[in-house]
Design an enzyme around this catalytic site. Structure first.
Site: not given
Ligand code: AMP
Length: 111
Positions: A29, A97, A90, A99
């Site tokens: 992330d 995805h 959130g 986490h």
């Molecule tokens: P969510 O808020 O559950 O949709 O999680 C999205 C996640 O994607 C967040 O933790 C962001 O930090 C992560 N994120 C967004 N853009 C990128 C990227 N280019 N590379 C890696 N992680 C990312």
């Protein structure tokens, strides 16, 4: 629908990839909330658990197996797997995805 994760799958933007197979990709992330914070995604464009179809179940199961693998590879014995489904929960990237978070104490319930 294409998202930033679609761009990562197609190698249009960089990511720190830690696992890949024909159906699943895992990468760090960009804004980690813990010492270990890895995202595990299906390469197929599924929006969320809330919109997945029954035919997506196999690849979703593979994602969970990869969550376990990347946690082990990162040296974690205790960890959390979270998926946010919908903006109100959130979700900010509308490509499913998981986490994988660990490396520090994790309280419950989450915020
Ligand atoms: P969510 O808020 O559950 O949709 O999680 C999205 C996640 O994607 C967040 O933790 C962001 O930090 C992560 N994120 C967004 N853009 C990128 C990227 N280019 N590379 C890696 N992680 C990312």
């Amino acid at each position: 629908m294409s998202t930033i994760f679609g761009k990562i799958i197609r190698r249009e933007i960089p990511a720190d990839i830690v696992y890949e197979d024909d159906e699943v990709l895992a990468f760090k992330d960009i804004n980690p909330v813990a010492p270990v914070h890895i995202l595990v995604i299906p390469k197929r464009e599924i929006v969320s658990i809330g919109t997945m179809e029954p035919t997506d179940a196999a690849v979703v199961g593979r994602c969970l197996a990869v969550c376990r693998q990347v946690a082990e590879d990162a040296g974690l014995s205790d960890f959390r797997v979270v998926t946010n489904s919908g903006a109100g929960a959130g979700q900010s990237v509308f490509h499913l995805h998981f986490h994988v978070v660990g490396g520090r104490g994790l309280s419950w319930p989450p915020g």
